[in-house]
Write a protein that holds these residues in place. Structure first.
Motif, PDB file in Angstrom:
ATOM      1  N   VAL A  68      30.754   7.810  11.193  1.00  0.00           N
ATOM      2  CA  VAL A  68      30.851   9.366  11.001  1.00  0.00           C
ATOM      3  C   VAL A  68      29.347   9.906  11.236  1.00  0.00           C
ATOM      4  CG1 VAL A  68      31.155  11.078   9.392  1.00  0.00           C
ATOM      5  CG2 VAL A  68      33.028   9.639   9.687  1.00  0.00           C
ATOM      6  N   LYS A  69      28.450   9.379  10.891  1.00  0.00           N
ATOM      7  CA  LYS A  69      27.135   9.488  11.046  1.00  0.00           C
ATOM      8  C   LYS A  69      26.653   9.791  12.401  1.00  0.00           C
ATOM      9  CE  LYS A  69      22.592  10.779  10.426  1.00  0.00           C
ATOM     10  NZ  LYS A  69      21.601  10.102  11.278  1.00  0.00           N
ATOM     11  N   MET A  70      27.145   8.534  13.265  1.00  0.00           N
ATOM     12  CA  MET A  70      26.783   8.319  14.294  1.00  0.00           C
ATOM     13  C   MET A  70      27.567   9.612  15.205  1.00  0.00           C
ATOM     14  SD  MET A  70      28.058   5.366  17.081  1.00  0.00           S
ATOM     15  CE  MET A  70      29.948   5.682  16.970  1.00  0.00           C
ATOM     16  N   GLY A 127      25.361   7.018   6.068  1.00  0.00           N
ATOM     17  CA  GLY A 127      24.793   7.950   6.986  1.00  0.00           C
ATOM     18  C   GLY A 127      24.132   8.902   5.978  1.00  0.00           C
ATOM     19  N   ILE A 128      22.734   9.260   6.603  1.00  0.00           N
ATOM     20  CA  ILE A 128      21.875  10.240   5.833  1.00  0.00           C
ATOM     21  C   ILE A 128      21.344  11.090   6.963  1.00  0.00           C
ATOM     22  CG2 ILE A 128      20.121  10.673   4.545  1.00  0.00           C
ATOM     23  CD1 ILE A 128      20.468   8.178   3.087  1.00  0.00           C
ATOM     24  N   SER A 129      21.673  12.490   6.782  1.00  0.00           N
ATOM     25  CA  SER A 129      21.293  13.428   7.868  1.00  0.00           C
ATOM     26  C   SER A 129      20.384  14.662   7.163  1.00  0.00           C
ATOM     27  CB  SER A 129      22.411  14.126   8.703  1.00  0.00           C
ATOM     28  OG  SER A 129      22.004  14.928   9.352  1.00  0.00           O
ATOM     29  N   ALA A 150       0.668  -1.387  -0.031  1.00  0.00           N
ATOM     30  CA  ALA A 150       0.003   0.197   0.032  1.00  0.00           C
ATOM     31  C   ALA A 150       0.768   1.136   0.027  1.00  0.00           C
ATOM     32  CB  ALA A 150      -1.097   0.065   1.145  1.00  0.00           C
ATOM     33  N   ARG A 151       2.030   1.130   0.700  1.00  0.00           N
ATOM     34  CA  ARG A 151       2.760   2.385   0.766  1.00  0.00           C
ATOM     35  C   ARG A 151       3.490   2.781  -0.654  1.00  0.00           C
ATOM     36  NH1 ARG A 151       4.727   4.249   5.984  1.00  0.00           N
ATOM     37  NH2 ARG A 151       4.999   2.340   7.457  1.00  0.00           N
ATOM     38  N   THR A 152       3.693   1.548  -1.424  1.00  0.00           N
ATOM     39  CA  THR A 152       4.285   1.702  -2.667  1.00  0.00           C
ATOM     40  C   THR A 152       3.461   2.545  -3.551  1.00  0.00           C
ATOM     41  OG1 THR A 152       5.673  -0.463  -2.332  1.00  0.00           O
ATOM     42  CG2 THR A 152       5.460   0.695  -4.671  1.00  0.00           C
ATOM     43  N   ASP A 210      22.696   0.787   2.415  1.00  0.00           N
ATOM     44  CA  ASP A 210      21.833   0.935   3.848  1.00  0.00           C
ATOM     45  C   ASP A 210      21.910   2.216   4.382  1.00  0.00           C
ATOM     46  OD1 ASP A 210      20.516   0.861   6.059  1.00  0.00           O
ATOM     47  OD2 ASP A 210      21.928  -0.351   7.324  1.00  0.00           O
ATOM     48  N   GLY A 211      20.701   2.982   4.236  1.00  0.00           N
ATOM     49  CA  GLY A 211      20.647   4.514   4.553  1.00  0.00           C
ATOM     50  C   GLY A 211      20.101   4.615   5.787  1.00  0.00           C
ATOM     51  N   GLY A 212      19.909   3.487   6.686  1.00  0.00           N
ATOM     52  CA  GLY A 212      19.333   3.629   7.971  1.00  0.00           C
ATOM     53  C   GLY A 212      20.532   4.037   9.091  1.00  0.00           C
TER      54      GLY A 212
HETATM   55  P1  NBP Z   1      10.903   3.670   9.933  1.00  0.00           P
HETATM   56  O1  NBP Z   1      12.296   3.495  10.783  1.00  0.00           O
HETATM   57  O2  NBP Z   1       9.834   3.815  10.695  1.00  0.00           O
HETATM   58  O3  NBP Z   1      10.788   2.023   9.210  1.00  0.00           O
HETATM   59  C1  NBP Z   1       9.758   2.002   8.863  1.00  0.00           C
HETATM   60  C2  NBP Z   1       9.934   1.241   7.395  1.00  0.00           C
HETATM   61  O4  NBP Z   1      10.702  -0.246   7.627  1.00  0.00           O
HETATM   62  C3  NBP Z   1       8.780   0.623   6.705  1.00  0.00           C
HETATM   63  O5  NBP Z   1       9.026   0.793   5.202  1.00  0.00           O
HETATM   64  C4  NBP Z   1       8.591  -0.607   6.903  1.00  0.00           C
HETATM   65  O6  NBP Z   1       7.785  -1.555   6.007  1.00  0.00           O
HETATM   66  C5  NBP Z   1       9.832  -1.107   7.215  1.00  0.00           C
HETATM   67  N1  NBP Z   1      10.218  -2.546   7.794  1.00  0.00           N
HETATM   68  C6  NBP Z   1      10.017  -2.782   9.018  1.00  0.00           C
HETATM   69 BR1  NBP Z   1       9.674  -1.607  10.510  1.00  0.00          BR
HETATM   70  N2  NBP Z   1      10.192  -4.161   9.273  1.00  0.00           N
HETATM   71  C7  NBP Z   1      10.577  -4.590   8.163  1.00  0.00           C
HETATM   72  C8  NBP Z   1      11.009  -5.902   7.713  1.00  0.00           C
HETATM   73  N3  NBP Z   1      11.042  -6.930   8.570  1.00  0.00           N
HETATM   74  N4  NBP Z   1      11.188  -6.143   6.330  1.00  0.00           N
HETATM   75  C9  NBP Z   1      11.004  -5.148   5.429  1.00  0.00           C
HETATM   76  N5  NBP Z   1      10.549  -3.818   5.695  1.00  0.00           N
HETATM   77  C10 NBP Z   1      10.473  -3.610   6.932  1.00  0.00           C
HETATM   78  O7  NBP Z   1      11.108   4.560   8.793  1.00  0.00           O
HETATM   79  P2  NBP Z   1      12.011   6.088   8.685  1.00  0.00           P
HETATM   80  O8  NBP Z   1      11.445   6.937   9.699  1.00  0.00           O
HETATM   81  O9  NBP Z   1      11.672   6.675   7.435  1.00  0.00           O
HETATM   82  O10 NBP Z   1      13.347   5.780   8.992  1.00  0.00           O
HETATM   83  C11 NBP Z   1      13.962   4.836   7.938  1.00  0.00           C
HETATM   84  C12 NBP Z   1      15.611   4.780   8.291  1.00  0.00           C
HETATM   85  O11 NBP Z   1      16.378   5.839   8.209  1.00  0.00           O
HETATM   86  C13 NBP Z   1      15.799   4.189   9.581  1.00  0.00           C
HETATM   87  O12 NBP Z   1      16.734   3.512   9.932  1.00  0.00           O
HETATM   88  C14 NBP Z   1      15.913   5.616  10.407  1.00  0.00           C
HETATM   89  O13 NBP Z   1      16.968   5.364  11.646  1.00  0.00           O
HETATM   90  C15 NBP Z   1      16.748   6.326   9.306  1.00  0.00           C
HETATM   91  N6  NBP Z   1      16.662   7.586   9.627  1.00  0.00           N
HETATM   92  C16 NBP Z   1      15.541   8.454   9.933  1.00  0.00           C
HETATM   93  C17 NBP Z   1      15.730   9.660  10.055  1.00  0.00           C
HETATM   94  C18 NBP Z   1      14.407  10.581  10.283  1.00  0.00           C
HETATM   95  O14 NBP Z   1      14.226  11.708  10.462  1.00  0.00           O
HETATM   96  N7  NBP Z   1      13.071   9.943  10.278  1.00  0.00           N
HETATM   97  C19 NBP Z   1      16.763  10.425   9.607  1.00  0.00           C
HETATM   98  C20 NBP Z   1      17.764   9.754   9.251  1.00  0.00           C
HETATM   99  C21 NBP Z   1      17.757   8.489   9.156  1.00  0.00           C
HETATM  100  P3  NBP Z   1       6.056  -1.492   6.207  1.00  0.00           P
HETATM  101  O15 NBP Z   1       5.692  -0.454   5.752  1.00  0.00           O
HETATM  102  O16 NBP Z   1       5.776  -2.822   5.464  1.00  0.00           O
HETATM  103  O17 NBP Z   1       6.001  -1.517   7.673  1.00  0.00           O
END
Ligand code: NBP
Length: 478
Positions: free
Chosen positions: A182-184, A126-128, A36-38, A99-101
């Motif tokens: 570095v992001k940390m 790292g993405i900030s 649904a998100r896509t 991996d941008g997480g």
């Molecule tokens: P979230 O951290 O809230 O993650 C949600 C996403 O993860 C959804 O797409 C969800 O899919 C997916 N997901 C999960 Br939960 N478990 C999964 C699994 N087992 N298999 C596949 N997909 C899975 O999203 P966000 O806030 O957009 O952040 C994404 C990353 O970016 C994180 O690592 C976060 O630390 C990092 N980050 C965030 C920010 C910020 O400001 N928010 C800044 C910089 C970096 P679903 O829709 O099917 O549940």
């Protein structure tokens, strides 16, 4: 296949990054576990560029040009491993998983090694800049192999924030987990900056007796000088804001318990492992922790504090200038510590990180973006081996000039019973580094006394032990 790049994980960060790529003319394959998100992304934003929606991992991989570039933006931790396990078997040698997480760098090292053995590039990045940055230009810190950066760099640089001189806020940081590390540290420095700003506010409020609206003006004026930065700018915005429901200053109706997601804590834990003092970051993490201990604070709330009058209006104006100096000097120390930490990890893990380049890409897009970072870039350009920012001539001059004000602000804070752990720790670090002799000599004596841990002498090489429980003769042990 038509897609130049793919994004899987389409919550706020992934969606915005995908839109950013599309808006820059790249064809983006998009995928999310919950389809649904896509669909929502393409329905709402399909007109912004070329998207290739994929319902399954197989469809997604098939949509990508080779070598495939897949950006993973899922919740850091188990989800990242689940996604890697799902995609890796579908990929070919030379493909890239980015991996941008916000992964822990040790997880990134583990994942990179495992995928490297399969010929897949794993690029911890790292993405900030939060969601706004992801859409309009984040600071991007990719690790991974040099080879992967050749294929990814141009795409990432095209969507990154631009520094004031126009250069992209993205560079190859170093191998394996260098980018996530570095992001940390970026986030740790962000914690320290926020704590120092909070202390400055607290002093202006409680010692100088200024209103939040007046303090907002003070921060606005600071933002035109050497403290010019995103965090100072938003501080003024927050302080000037009035709560609609009550008419009270917004800052007065927010519960005073700061939360944290963990990157500050990770920074301090890693610093302890590396043996690098990052007291500014540590104090910031602890200050958030203290604020959250409602029970302890309640139990101690009747403890006596000093009786002090607020400053006179004339004194209050003058005090603000001193607080600016204290904030600036403490910030220089905190950045000096952060850069030392990056340098130490770079040496420990063999990352060969260019410390000036890190400063350069933080000039835009990220939360700690500031004019100040260009100064750090220049300091490392002048001396790539600079042992500490405090040894740079310009920073040394400024901090030296600020030190009288800095000391008086810390003394005033102590006299008024206003906690300034950030300012105080920064000043203590400054005084420790510049000291001729530290009481560590006594510490070594104690260690030798109770544990025969030995000591080195100032006048002769070797290690020594004093027979404390015997005749107190000294023996050479090495
Ligand atoms: P979230 O951290 O809230 O993650 C949600 C996403 O993860 C959804 O797409 C969800 O899919 C997916 N997901 C999960 Br939960 N478990 C999964 C699994 N087992 N298999 C596949 N997909 C899975 O999203 P966000 O806030 O957009 O952040 C994404 C990353 O970016 C994180 O690592 C976060 O630390 C990092 N980050 C965030 C920010 C910020 O400001 N928010 C800044 C910089 C970096 P679903 O829709 O099917 O549940």
């Amino acid at each position: 296949p038509t897609a130049h790049i793919g994004v899987t994980g389409l919550a706020v960060m992934g969606s915005n990054l995908a839109r950013n790529f599309a808006r820059h003319g790249h064809t983006v394959a998009v995928h999310n576990r919950t389809t649904a998100r896509t669909k929502a992304l393409v329905d709402e934003h399909g007109h912004e560029g070329a998207f290739v929606p994929a319902e399954t991992a197989e469809e997604f991989v098939a949509a990508l040009q080779k070598p495939r570039r897949i950006i993973v933006m899922v919740k850091a931790g188990e989800a990242t491993d689940a996604v890697i396990d799902e995609f890796a078997p579908l990929l070919d040698e030379g493909d890239m998983i980015v991996d941008g997480g916000n992964a822990h760098f040790l997880d990134t090292r583990r994942r990179e090694k495992a995928l490297r053995e399969k010929g897949i590039h794993f690029v911890g990045t790292g993405i900030s800049g939060g969601e706004e940055g992801a859409l309009n230009g984040p600071a991007i810190m990719p690790g991974g192999s040099v080879e992967s950066y050749k294929a990814l760099g141009p795409l990432l640089e095209s969507i990154a924030a631009k520094a004031p001189d126009g250069s992209p806020c993205c560079t190859h940081i170093g191998p394996d987990a260098a980018g996530h590390f570095v992001k940390m540290v970026h986030n740790g420095i962000e914690y320290a900056d926020m704590q120092l700003i909070a202390e400055a506010y607290d002093l202006l409020r409680r010692v100088a007796g200024h209103s939040p609206a007046r303090i907002a003006e003070i921060f606005r004026s600071w933002n035109t000088g050497r403290l010019d930065s995103y965090l100072i700018e938003i501080t003024a915005e927050v302080l000037a804001h009035t709560d609609a429901a009550t008419g009270a200053p917004f800052v007065d109706i927010v519960a005073d318990e700061a939360e944290q997601k963990g990157t500050g804590r990770w920074t301090v834990q890693s610093a302890l492992d590396l043996g690098v003092p990052v007291s500014g970051i540590a104090e910031a993490v602890f200050a958030r922790s203290v604020s959250g201990h409602r029970d302890l604070r309640r139990a101690a709330s009747a403890l006596p504090g000093p009786r002090r009058e607020a400053l006179s209006p004339a004194e209050a104006e003058e005090f603000a200038a001193r607080v600016e100096a204290a904030l600036y000097a403490s910030k220089v120390v905190s950045y000096a510590q952060g850069w030392n930490m990056i340098g130490a990890a770079s040496a420990e893990y063999g990352w060969d990180i260019d410390l000036g380049a890190v400063s350069a890409i933080w000039r835009g897009g990220c939360i700690i973006r500031a004019a100040f970072l260009d100064r750090i870039r220049a300091a490392f350009a002048a001396d790539p081996q600079l042992p500490t920012l405090l040894a740079d001539e310009d920073f040394a001059d400024e901090v030296g000039t600020a030190q009288d004000a800095w000391r008086s602000v810390v003394s005033t804070a102590v006299a008024h019973g206003v906690p300034t752990p950030g300012f105080s720790a920064a000043l203590a670090y400054y005084d420790a580094l510049r000291a001729d002799r530290l009481p560590a000599a006594l510490t070594q004596g104690q260690r030798d006394f109770f544990g025969a841990h030995t000591y080195r002498r100032t006048d002769r090489a070797g290690s020594f032990h004093t027979l404390w429980s015997g005749d107190r003769d000294e023996e050479q042990t090495g």
